[in-house]
Design an enzyme around this catalytic site. Sequence first.
Site, PDB file in Angstrom:
ATOM      1  N   GLY A 175       0.825  -1.207   0.000  1.00 57.81           N
ATOM      2  CA  GLY A 175       0.000   0.000   0.000  1.00 57.81           C
ATOM      3  C   GLY A 175       0.854   1.249   0.000  1.00 57.81           C
ATOM      4  O   GLY A 175       0.571   2.224   0.697  1.00 57.81           O
ATOM      5  N   ALA A 176       1.913   1.225  -0.825  1.00 53.61           N
ATOM      6  CA  ALA A 176       2.958   2.244  -0.724  1.00 53.61           C
ATOM      7  C   ALA A 176       2.889   3.327  -1.784  1.00 53.61           C
ATOM      8  O   ALA A 176       3.809   4.127  -1.897  1.00 53.61           O
ATOM      9  CB  ALA A 176       4.331   1.575  -0.763  1.00 53.61           C
ATOM     10  N   ARG A 231       0.915   5.856  -1.854  1.00 52.94           N
ATOM     11  CA  ARG A 231       0.531   7.165  -1.305  1.00 52.94           C
ATOM     12  C   ARG A 231       0.497   7.093   0.218  1.00 52.94           C
ATOM     13  O   ARG A 231       0.622   6.018   0.803  1.00 52.94           O
ATOM     14  CB  ARG A 231      -0.837   7.594  -1.843  1.00 52.94           C
ATOM     15  CG  ARG A 231      -1.962   6.623  -1.509  1.00 52.94           C
ATOM     16  CD  ARG A 231      -3.260   6.962  -2.216  1.00 52.94           C
ATOM     17  NE  ARG A 231      -3.096   6.914  -3.660  1.00 52.94           N
ATOM     18  CZ  ARG A 231      -3.153   5.789  -4.365  1.00 52.94           C
ATOM     19  NH1 ARG A 231      -3.364   4.623  -3.762  1.00 52.94           N
ATOM     20  NH2 ARG A 231      -2.984   5.800  -5.664  1.00 52.94           N
ATOM     21  N   ASP A 238      -2.207  -7.886  -5.566  1.00 57.03           N
ATOM     22  CA  ASP A 238      -3.362  -7.907  -4.680  1.00 57.03           C
ATOM     23  C   ASP A 238      -2.961  -8.710  -3.452  1.00 57.03           C
ATOM     24  O   ASP A 238      -2.802  -9.927  -3.522  1.00 57.03           O
ATOM     25  CB  ASP A 238      -4.551  -8.566  -5.387  1.00 57.03           C
ATOM     26  CG  ASP A 238      -5.782  -8.693  -4.502  1.00 57.03           C
ATOM     27  OD1 ASP A 238      -5.713  -8.360  -3.300  1.00 57.03           O
ATOM     28  OD2 ASP A 238      -6.826  -9.153  -5.020  1.00 57.03           O
ATOM     29  N   VAL A 239      -2.760  -8.033  -2.322  1.00 54.18           N
ATOM     30  CA  VAL A 239      -2.239  -8.715  -1.133  1.00 54.18           C
ATOM     31  C   VAL A 239      -3.210  -9.749  -0.572  1.00 54.18           C
ATOM     32  O   VAL A 239      -2.814 -10.599   0.233  1.00 54.18           O
ATOM     33  CB  VAL A 239      -1.848  -7.714  -0.030  1.00 54.18           C
ATOM     34  CG1 VAL A 239      -0.711  -6.807  -0.496  1.00 54.18           C
ATOM     35  CG2 VAL A 239      -3.049  -6.896   0.448  1.00 54.18           C
ATOM     36  N   SER A 250      -4.143   0.486  13.992  1.00 49.28           N
ATOM     37  CA  SER A 250      -4.814   1.782  14.091  1.00 49.28           C
ATOM     38  C   SER A 250      -5.392   1.928  15.491  1.00 49.28           C
ATOM     39  O   SER A 250      -5.703   0.927  16.157  1.00 49.28           O
ATOM     40  CB  SER A 250      -5.951   1.869  13.064  1.00 49.28           C
ATOM     41  OG  SER A 250      -6.771   3.002  13.288  1.00 49.28           O
ATOM     42  N   TYR A 254     -13.300  -2.310   9.837  1.00 47.57           N
ATOM     43  CA  TYR A 254     -11.932  -1.797   9.953  1.00 47.57           C
ATOM     44  C   TYR A 254     -11.383  -2.025  11.364  1.00 47.57           C
ATOM     45  O   TYR A 254     -10.230  -2.447  11.538  1.00 47.57           O
ATOM     46  CB  TYR A 254     -11.946  -0.314   9.600  1.00 47.57           C
ATOM     47  CG  TYR A 254     -10.606   0.371   9.552  1.00 47.57           C
ATOM     48  CD1 TYR A 254      -9.767   0.224   8.460  1.00 47.57           C
ATOM     49  CD2 TYR A 254     -10.193   1.211  10.589  1.00 47.57           C
ATOM     50  CE1 TYR A 254      -8.537   0.880   8.399  1.00 47.57           C
ATOM     51  CE2 TYR A 254      -8.980   1.873  10.542  1.00 47.57           C
ATOM     52  CZ  TYR A 254      -8.154   1.702   9.449  1.00 47.57           C
ATOM     53  OH  TYR A 254      -6.947   2.358   9.404  1.00 47.57           O
ATOM     54  N   ALA A 302     -10.556  -5.672  11.838  1.00 45.67           N
ATOM     55  CA  ALA A 302      -9.337  -6.022  11.106  1.00 45.67           C
ATOM     56  C   ALA A 302      -8.098  -5.521  11.837  1.00 45.67           C
ATOM     57  O   ALA A 302      -7.100  -6.251  11.964  1.00 45.67           O
ATOM     58  CB  ALA A 302      -9.395  -5.446   9.695  1.00 45.67           C
ATOM     59  N   LYS A 303      -8.142  -4.296  12.327  1.00 48.68           N
ATOM     60  CA  LYS A 303      -6.971  -3.729  12.989  1.00 48.68           C
ATOM     61  C   LYS A 303      -6.725  -4.365  14.358  1.00 48.68           C
ATOM     62  O   LYS A 303      -5.566  -4.515  14.780  1.00 48.68           O
ATOM     63  CB  LYS A 303      -7.127  -2.213  13.118  1.00 48.68           C
ATOM     64  CG  LYS A 303      -7.070  -1.468  11.782  1.00 48.68           C
ATOM     65  CD  LYS A 303      -5.821  -1.821  10.981  1.00 48.68           C
ATOM     66  CE  LYS A 303      -5.593  -0.874   9.809  1.00 48.68           C
ATOM     67  NZ  LYS A 303      -4.410  -1.266   9.001  1.00 48.68           N
TER      68      LYS A 303
END
Length: 254
Positions: A13-14, A16, A64-65, A143, A155, A158-159
């Site tokens: 995801g690098a 941006r 696609d990870v 996060s 989210y 997941a985090k």
Amino acid sequence: MPTAQTPVAIVTGAARGIGAATAMRLAADGYAVAVLDLDESDANDIVNNIIHTTGRAAIAVGADVSDESSVEKAITQIADSLGSPTVLVNNAGILRDNLLFKMSADDWDSVIRVHLRGAFLMSKAAQRFMIGQPYGRIINVSSTSALGNRGQANYSAAKAGIQGFTKTLAIELGKFGITVNAVAPGFVETDMTAATAERVGMTFEAFKAASIAEIPVGRVGQPEDIAAAVSFFASKDAGYVSGQVLYVAGGPGQ
């Protein structure tokens, strides 16, 4: 082609935001960097910036990870082009925010796949090289939302999962000289937080101002703040630090 002594870092995801800042920081720290994003062309600007700014080797990798075959292909490409990875930063992520009663199963699944399955697949693929060295650093991006956040059940789950995953890998991989840690950002000024502001019907400036009022240091975070924390966990100086979650949020974890 870097020398055999040049350590290699992968940042997912690098293209941006936090990922781009982290790729730049690790290049400045002396790593050859694989800039991985869903679309390879999106990563080209960061790759060019790394090469021209730091002189380090860098490649753009499309993957696609959440897809196992895509991950395996990407890891092979990176190892062939740059060398065996020493550092992996699992940063790739997406948002599909909504309140629970409005959230679709697809919204749930897509977020879990990218964040959690993606970290699993990338870590599993990369650790094979690290065990053989034996030295490695895996840094997962969590996060403050792992502690709960309205409209982000997917989210947040997941985090929070990332944090449990981090601690388990630290236990399993420590004997191979591999440390595993997580960085948990608070409010960071990125395209993703701008999208959150739009979702809740606020201008980004108003959204930031409201957030600043709750942040002890009195400012929002920048991607470079997170990159600095990743840089520490990636360093040799952090060799006795593993299984930790560092909240980079301008104050205690919220």
